[in-house]
Motif scaffolding. Structure first.
Motif, PDB file in Angstrom:
ATOM      1  N   ASP A 117       0.810  -1.218   0.000  1.00 47.90           N
ATOM      2  CA  ASP A 117       0.000   0.000   0.000  1.00 47.90           C
ATOM      3  C   ASP A 117       0.843   1.268   0.000  1.00 47.90           C
ATOM      4  OD1 ASP A 117      -2.480  -1.366   0.097  1.00 47.90           O
ATOM      5  OD2 ASP A 117      -2.253  -1.660   2.264  1.00 47.90           O
ATOM      6  N   ILE A 118       2.136   1.135   0.224  1.00 51.89           N
ATOM      7  CA  ILE A 118       3.003   2.312   0.373  1.00 51.89           C
ATOM      8  C   ILE A 118       4.333   2.075  -0.348  1.00 51.89           C
ATOM      9  CG2 ILE A 118       1.989   3.276   2.475  1.00 51.89           C
ATOM     10  CD1 ILE A 118       4.963   0.939   2.665  1.00 51.89           C
ATOM     11  N   ASP A 119       5.180   3.035  -0.290  1.00 54.07           N
ATOM     12  CA  ASP A 119       6.520   2.910  -0.854  1.00 54.07           C
ATOM     13  C   ASP A 119       7.355   2.051   0.085  1.00 54.07           C
ATOM     14  OD1 ASP A 119       9.064   3.137  -1.838  1.00 54.07           O
ATOM     15  OD2 ASP A 119       9.109   5.332  -1.856  1.00 54.07           O
ATOM     16  N   GLY A 120       7.615   0.811  -0.339  1.00 51.11           N
ATOM     17  CA  GLY A 120       8.306  -0.127   0.522  1.00 51.11           C
ATOM     18  C   GLY A 120       9.740   0.227   0.820  1.00 51.11           C
ATOM     19  N   SER A 121      10.289   1.207   0.111  1.00 52.86           N
ATOM     20  CA  SER A 121      11.681   1.588   0.373  1.00 52.86           C
ATOM     21  C   SER A 121      11.818   2.395   1.654  1.00 52.86           C
ATOM     22  CB  SER A 121      12.239   2.385  -0.807  1.00 52.86           C
ATOM     23  OG  SER A 121      11.550   3.631  -0.938  1.00 52.86           O
ATOM     24  N   LYS A 122      10.713   2.967   2.116  1.00 51.61           N
ATOM     25  CA  LYS A 122      10.741   3.712   3.377  1.00 51.61           C
ATOM     26  C   LYS A 122      10.750   2.717   4.532  1.00 51.61           C
ATOM     27  CE  LYS A 122      10.218   7.769   1.356  1.00 51.61           C
ATOM     28  NZ  LYS A 122      11.251   8.823   1.384  1.00 51.61           N
ATOM     29  N   THR A 123      11.573   2.939   5.519  1.00 53.39           N
ATOM     30  CA  THR A 123      11.768   1.939   6.568  1.00 53.39           C
ATOM     31  C   THR A 123      10.653   1.903   7.603  1.00 53.39           C
ATOM     32  OG1 THR A 123      13.114   3.500   7.828  1.00 53.39           O
ATOM     33  CG2 THR A 123      14.256   1.983   6.325  1.00 53.39           C
ATOM     34  N   ASP A 124       9.970   3.002   7.835  1.00 55.80           N
ATOM     35  CA  ASP A 124       8.897   2.972   8.821  1.00 55.80           C
ATOM     36  C   ASP A 124       7.795   3.942   8.411  1.00 55.80           C
ATOM     37  OD1 ASP A 124       9.683   5.572   9.626  1.00 55.80           O
ATOM     38  OD2 ASP A 124      10.993   4.779  11.193  1.00 55.80           O
ATOM     39  N   ASP A 125       6.869   4.210   9.352  1.00 57.52           N
ATOM     40  CA  ASP A 125       5.673   4.985   9.014  1.00 57.52           C
ATOM     41  C   ASP A 125       5.917   6.494   8.961  1.00 57.52           C
ATOM     42  OD1 ASP A 125       5.950   5.594  11.719  1.00 57.52           O
ATOM     43  OD2 ASP A 125       4.250   4.370  12.340  1.00 57.52           O
ATOM     44  N   ALA A 126       7.165   6.938   9.089  1.00 57.55           N
ATOM     45  CA  ALA A 126       7.485   8.360   8.914  1.00 57.55           C
ATOM     46  C   ALA A 126       7.760   8.626   7.438  1.00 57.55           C
ATOM     47  CB  ALA A 126       8.688   8.734   9.776  1.00 57.55           C
ATOM     48  N   ARG A 127       6.886   8.115   6.595  1.00 56.39           N
ATOM     49  CA  ARG A 127       7.123   8.153   5.146  1.00 56.39           C
ATOM     50  C   ARG A 127       6.445   9.328   4.457  1.00 56.39           C
ATOM     51  NH1 ARG A 127       3.492   3.899   6.214  1.00 56.39           N
ATOM     52  NH2 ARG A 127       5.250   2.462   6.407  1.00 56.39           N
ATOM     53  N   TRP A 186     -14.323  -2.361  24.005  1.00 58.94           N
ATOM     54  CA  TRP A 186     -13.158  -3.077  23.501  1.00 58.94           C
ATOM     55  C   TRP A 186     -12.336  -2.102  22.666  1.00 58.94           C
ATOM     56  CZ3 TRP A 186     -13.184  -8.588  24.326  1.00 58.94           C
ATOM     57  CH2 TRP A 186     -14.384  -9.085  24.850  1.00 58.94           C
ATOM     58  N   LEU A 187     -11.027  -2.235  22.718  1.00 68.97           N
ATOM     59  CA  LEU A 187     -10.143  -1.356  21.967  1.00 68.97           C
ATOM     60  C   LEU A 187      -9.455  -2.156  20.862  1.00 68.97           C
ATOM     61  CD1 LEU A 187      -7.832   1.355  23.456  1.00 68.97           C
ATOM     62  CD2 LEU A 187      -6.958  -0.154  21.681  1.00 68.97           C
ATOM     63  N   LEU A 188      -9.454  -1.595  19.654  1.00 67.57           N
ATOM     64  CA  LEU A 188      -8.767  -2.224  18.531  1.00 67.57           C
ATOM     65  C   LEU A 188      -7.716  -1.267  17.993  1.00 67.57           C
ATOM     66  CD1 LEU A 188     -10.037  -4.518  15.797  1.00 67.57           C
ATOM     67  CD2 LEU A 188      -8.862  -2.429  15.066  1.00 67.57           C
ATOM     68  N   LEU A 189      -6.472  -1.738  17.949  1.00 62.44           N
ATOM     69  CA  LEU A 189      -5.368  -0.974  17.380  1.00 62.44           C
ATOM     70  C   LEU A 189      -5.146  -1.415  15.935  1.00 62.44           C
ATOM     71  CD1 LEU A 189      -2.724  -1.104  20.252  1.00 62.44           C
ATOM     72  CD2 LEU A 189      -3.729   0.983  19.315  1.00 62.44           C
ATOM     73  N   ALA A 190      -5.054  -0.455  15.021  1.00 61.20           N
ATOM     74  CA  ALA A 190      -4.728  -0.726  13.620  1.00 61.20           C
ATOM     75  C   ALA A 190      -3.351  -0.126  13.364  1.00 61.20           C
ATOM     76  CB  ALA A 190      -5.778  -0.124  12.695  1.00 61.20           C
ATOM     77  N   MET A 191      -2.310  -0.974  13.414  1.00 59.85           N
ATOM     78  CA  MET A 191      -0.930  -0.506  13.352  1.00 59.85           C
ATOM     79  C   MET A 191      -0.323  -0.717  11.962  1.00 59.85           C
ATOM     80  SD  MET A 191      -0.379   0.710  16.369  1.00 59.85           S
ATOM     81  CE  MET A 191       1.416   0.883  16.407  1.00 59.85           C
ATOM     82  N   ASP A 192       0.534   0.174  11.597  1.00 59.30           N
ATOM     83  CA  ASP A 192       1.175   0.193  10.280  1.00 59.30           C
ATOM     84  C   ASP A 192       2.010  -1.069  10.029  1.00 59.30           C
ATOM     85  OD1 ASP A 192       1.909   2.054   7.912  1.00 59.30           O
ATOM     86  OD2 ASP A 192       3.856   1.341   8.634  1.00 59.30           O
ATOM     87  N   TRP A 193       2.375  -1.241   8.770  1.00 63.23           N
ATOM     88  CA  TRP A 193       3.273  -2.324   8.343  1.00 63.23           C
ATOM     89  C   TRP A 193       4.610  -2.264   9.068  1.00 63.23           C
ATOM     90  CZ3 TRP A 193       5.677  -6.104   5.651  1.00 63.23           C
ATOM     91  CH2 TRP A 193       6.898  -5.858   5.033  1.00 63.23           C
ATOM     92  N   ARG A 194       5.122  -1.061   9.287  1.00 61.71           N
ATOM     93  CA  ARG A 194       6.391  -0.878   9.996  1.00 61.71           C
ATOM     94  C   ARG A 194       6.292   0.327  10.931  1.00 61.71           C
ATOM     95  NH1 ARG A 194       7.320  -5.301   8.770  1.00 61.71           N
ATOM     96  NH2 ARG A 194       9.130  -6.221   7.700  1.00 61.71           N
ATOM     97  N   PRO A 195       5.702   0.140  12.110  1.00 64.88           N
ATOM     98  CA  PRO A 195       5.586   1.265  13.032  1.00 64.88           C
ATOM     99  C   PRO A 195       6.956   1.753  13.493  1.00 64.88           C
ATOM    100  CG  PRO A 195       4.141  -0.539  13.670  1.00 64.88           C
ATOM    101  CD  PRO A 195       5.070  -1.076  12.643  1.00 64.88           C
ATOM    102  N   SER A 196       7.087   3.046  13.605  1.00 59.86           N
ATOM    103  CA  SER A 196       8.307   3.639  14.159  1.00 59.86           C
ATOM    104  C   SER A 196       8.291   3.493  15.681  1.00 59.86           C
ATOM    105  CB  SER A 196       8.380   5.119  13.790  1.00 59.86           C
ATOM    106  OG  SER A 196       7.251   5.802  14.317  1.00 59.86           O
TER     107      SER A 196
END
Length: 603
Positions: A134-144, A185-195
């Protein structure tokens, strides 16, 4: 954390699981949204208090939105199915696990956007997180920074939802709070690579909701290439930074890898965390829009999981092709299974069930109370009748140990204690209690009706306690002038068969023969409330305020008497006590009229 803090509704209601929560959450953004171009409504409403509810999980749909090679029909059918089945399944939330599209292209998100609007128009709460496609995979984390994903599934899309709590400043991580089974109930939706900053944000969200159970959704966590699920390299980072030390996280869901798999790991608190991988993109038609349904059942302490393809289900059977026929539902043990969870015990560290306050005996002495005995003190030779009618009990020893005081009690019991009766037979052993020879209760016939209640836990000691008595009345049918059936049977006996089935067997005043109500098999080692109610015409047995099946339609009135004492903790045959009761007794009340379940001691 985005914006300010606002207060969620923390109201709770006593059901199967009870937990308080005046939950403070980070949100602060408007939930007002634009009017949908085409009106779509859900088929019915969900019941947020019912102990059974469903969370739908949609993994990797990327091949359905792959430039000009995809097909939106399967996912559209899935979302339409979920909307249609919302009330029937008590569906409270939909979670997408990332890799919505294949190449992170704006035109692919433009294809996906109207499909998700099926949920938007139905006001179905859902979450979406970014997968590596879904994103530019070259970026290492969610600060993209900016992306087509963020422009389509960033915070602006979810602000209209009442479940949306907030997002990280970069927009790639979010959380929702939904209500189901009488709690939040709490649901967290976390990025592919969270910082590291996003992990810190997630920990702060959990800390701001200290009593809420948490479901973690993220794109990568568990893989099962070898057939045995285990954490990936990044999964270990997620475990160490977020899951291990946060006991509130009891379930994690991820996609990315295939085939599907699951494992259970213990967190730092020693509690199980269930880690599930679901991904079907390698299967026919890019997974055919398969959805995994998590059916939470807090009454049964179970999550039942099933995986289906609504798009294929909706096709006419004669028109399905050969490959589609094999994909209607997946029934292997990693795609259709049950997860036993004692929710009360699992959540006890952060959301313990509030103990119902004890109630003084005087509050339970209602009009018509003929006798009321509580076993909430030290074991003595005399148990006081709180009804004020003078039907006190005295202790009788058979052989061996006598009853002992216990701190155990039914959660809805007014008195917070019980007595443990160590009874048995061959020879008769233990002890029981009986009214005095001249107690007023001995003469009562209850022609106008009666209610007899008790809080009970049967012994789980491996011994034979067949036909043990809980409450009985001395005197036989013969003694009361009855000649039908076996006249040596007691005039009144509430007890349990060899299969621990409840049995209410009596000689009514208006019949010459015995009259029996039967219940189902009770589970040893588990507290229950038992009640027998007669309205002057019919007798009905209840367990935990639930009416049982085998209640005779034949009329019966009153209870025959030979004017002899009542027994608690024993039955008899021909006026001989052949065994003492084995198990806990919390308290017993006899009322000379029919009570409604709303008037029972456990109400």
């Amino acid at each position: 954390m985005e914006a300010a803090m606002e207060q969620y509704d923390g109201t709770t209601r006593r059901r199967i699981l009870q937990a308080g929560a005046g939950a403070v959450v980070a949100a602060g953004v408007s939930t007002a949204g634009t009017t949908a171009a085409r009106a779509t409504t859900s088929s019915g409403r969900v019941d947020t208090e019912h102990p059974r509810f469903t969370v739908a999980v949609v993994p990797d749909t990327q091949y359905q939105f792959d430039q000009d090679r995809g097909d939106a029909a399967p996912l559209t059918a899935t979302f339409e199915y979920l909307v249609e089945q919302r009330a029937a399944e008590n569906l409270v939330f939909v979670a997408h696990l990332g890799d919505v599209v294949e190449n992170a292209l704006p035109e692919e998100f433009a294809q996906a956007d109207p499909v998700f609007k099926v949920l938007d128009r139905a006001r179905m709460p859902y979450s979406v997180l970014a997968g590596n496609h879904d994103i530019d995979g070259s970026k290492t984390d969610d600060a993209r920074g900016d992306s087509a994903y963020l422009r389509t599934f960033g915070p602006q899309r979810f602000r209209r939802m009442t479940t949306y709590g907030g997002s990280t400043a970069n927009g790639y991580n979010s959380y929702h709070v939904f209500r189901a089974a009488g709690r939040q109930w709490l649901l967290l939706a976390m990025d592919w690579r969270p910082s590291d900053a996003s992990f810190a944000w997630a920990r702060s969200v959990i800390a701001a909701h200290p009593r809420l159970p948490v479901i973690l959704t993220t794109h990568e966590l568990v893989y099962a290439d070898s057939g045995v699920a285990e954490l990936s390299g990044h999964g270990n980072r997620v475990w160490d930074q977020l899951v291990k030390d946060n006991d509130q996280i009891f379930l994690t869901l991820n996609g990315h890898f295939w085939p599907s798999g699951r494992l259970t790991r213990q967190n730092a608190a020693g509690n199980d965390v269930h880690l599930h991988l679901a991904n079907y993109q390698d299967r026919y038609y890019g997974g055919s829009g398969m959805v995994r349904l998590y059916h939470f059942d807090l009454a049964r302490n179970t999550i039942d999981v099933e995986t289906i393809a609504p798009w294929i289900l909706g096709q006419k059977p004669g028109e399905r092709n050969e490959l589609a026929e094999g994909e209607i539902e997946l029934t292997d043990d990693v795609n259709r299974f049950s997860v036993p969870i004692d929710f009360e015990q699992r959540f006890a560290r952060f959301a313990p069930v509030a103990v119902r306050p004890a109630r003084p005996a005087r509050q339970l002495v209602i009009p018509g109370t003929a006798a009321y005995w509580r076993f909430d003190g030290a074991v003595t030779d005399r148990v006081v009748d709180h009804s004020g009618q003078g039907n006190h009990l005295t202790r009788v020893q058979l052989a061996g140990e006598l009853p002992s005081a216990s701190t155990e009690f039914h959660p809805d019991q007014p008195g917070h204690a019980s007595w443990l009766f160590p009874g048995g037979k061959n020879p008769a052993r233990g002890g029981y209690l009986k009214t005095a020879d001249n107690a007023p209760l001995n003469a009562l016939t209850f022609r106008g009706g009666y209610t007899i209640e008790a809080f009970v836990k049967l012994a789980d000691d491996g011994q034979d306690h067949a036909w043990e008595g809980l409450i009985s009345r001395l005197g036989t049918g013969r003694d009361a002038g009855k000649t039908g059936d076996d006249p040596d049977e007691p005039v009144v006996k509430l007890g349990f068969s060899g299969g621990r089935q409840v049995q209410w067997a009596v000689y009514p005043v208006d019949r010459n023969t015995t009259f029996t109500n039967w219940g189902h098999e009770q589970v040893a080692g588990r507290w229950f409330h038992l009640a027998v109610v007669n309205d002057g015409r019919h007798s009905t047995v209840y367990v935990d305020s639930s009416e049982l099946l085998r209640n005779p339609a034949t009329r019966s009135s009153g209870l025959a008497t030979a004017g002899r004492p009542w027994l608690v903790g024993a039955g008899h045959y021909a006026n001989t006590v052949d065994q003492g009761f084995a198990g806990h007794i919390g308290e017993v009340r006899i009322v000379s009229r029919a009570l409604k379940p709303s008037e029972f001691l456990n109400a």
